[in-house]
Design a protein around this motif. Sequence first.
Motif, PDB file in Angstrom:
ATOM      1  N   LEU A 198       0.826  -1.211   0.000  1.00  0.00           N
ATOM      2  CA  LEU A 198       0.000   0.000   0.000  1.00  0.00           C
ATOM      3  C   LEU A 198       0.858   1.258   0.000  1.00  0.00           C
ATOM      4  O   LEU A 198       0.538   2.244  -0.679  1.00  0.00           O
ATOM      5  N   ARG A 199       1.959   1.236   0.757  1.00  0.00           N
ATOM      6  CA  ARG A 199       2.868   2.388   0.743  1.00  0.00           C
ATOM      7  C   ARG A 199       3.502   2.567  -0.627  1.00  0.00           C
ATOM      8  O   ARG A 199       3.690   3.697  -1.096  1.00  0.00           O
ATOM      9  N   CYS A 244       2.087   1.725  -3.439  1.00  0.00           N
ATOM     10  CA  CYS A 244       1.025   2.289  -4.287  1.00  0.00           C
ATOM     11  C   CYS A 244       0.964   3.803  -4.120  1.00  0.00           C
ATOM     12  O   CYS A 244       0.804   4.541  -5.105  1.00  0.00           O
ATOM     13  N   ASP A 245       1.074   4.262  -2.892  1.00  0.00           N
ATOM     14  CA  ASP A 245       1.040   5.706  -2.633  1.00  0.00           C
ATOM     15  C   ASP A 245       2.209   6.408  -3.312  1.00  0.00           C
ATOM     16  O   ASP A 245       2.046   7.485  -3.907  1.00  0.00           O
ATOM     17  N   GLU A 290       1.662   6.459  -7.075  1.00  0.00           N
ATOM     18  CA  GLU A 290       0.609   7.399  -7.450  1.00  0.00           C
ATOM     19  C   GLU A 290       1.127   8.835  -7.444  1.00  0.00           C
ATOM     20  O   GLU A 290       0.798   9.627  -8.331  1.00  0.00           O
ATOM     21  N   ARG A 291       1.935   9.184  -6.452  1.00  0.00           N
ATOM     22  CA  ARG A 291       2.497  10.539  -6.418  1.00  0.00           C
ATOM     23  C   ARG A 291       3.346  10.802  -7.661  1.00  0.00           C
ATOM     24  O   ARG A 291       3.263  11.872  -8.272  1.00  0.00           O
ATOM     25  N   ARG A 329      -5.213  -1.680  -4.144  1.00  0.00           N
ATOM     26  CA  ARG A 329      -5.634  -1.276  -2.806  1.00  0.00           C
ATOM     27  C   ARG A 329      -6.884  -2.031  -2.374  1.00  0.00           C
ATOM     28  O   ARG A 329      -6.996  -2.479  -1.229  1.00  0.00           O
TER      29      ARG A 329
END
Length: 219
Positions: free
Chosen positions: A28-29, A31-32, A35-36, A128
């Motif tokens: 998940l981290r 993915c973040d 995405e940024r 996610r």
Amino acid sequence: FGHRFMMDCVVPGGTRAGLEPPVLDSMLRQCDAIERELLVLHAIYDEHAGLQDRFLGTGRVTPQLAAQLGLTGLAGRASGQSADLRCDHAWPPYDQLGVAMASQRSGDVAARVAVRFDEAQESLRLIRALCAGLPGGPVRAEVALPARDAIGAGWVEGWRGEVLVALELGRDGRIRRCHCHDPSWHNWPVLEHAVIGNIVPDFPLINKSFNLSYSGHDI
């Protein structure tokens, strides 16, 4: 999973290992972070008029030609071919995820870039959702081989398009024949048409907008 190609991890009946909470948190981290970076790249692209001008109209494949030649996957959806197995045949877990199909109709490099951005964003959403809804329990079920000749097929939406695997077993459980059909097999001939009428320096741009696999065609 311990290997970026997931070798020895995906096995008949499931997987060799599950995903523990620390691994899910790490995914998940990641993915973040992705995405940024994706949002930054998208903003750069949207504000770069010269880049957009270079992409627009380059390497165009019309919806009619795409349908005639069987263009599939990301490149097909950029040419008006609304086909995505995750939507058209939504078997689990996609039946619960409501996959949003990205599509364009202009069929040029710009359209393929737009579909890539949309699909990357949707992929992050799906990862996610899968991490949040991962069920507990065993990660593998025993697979009993049939005591007779048998034929089976697997059909999934890969990132380049539809991937088909046809398998034939003998009565002894040994693999008699296996056919792996990669979407690049369909899409390489379309690339020949996409480059017609374009200048030579645009060939790498057109080629990479399809991003096809050499080995996927050879198999």
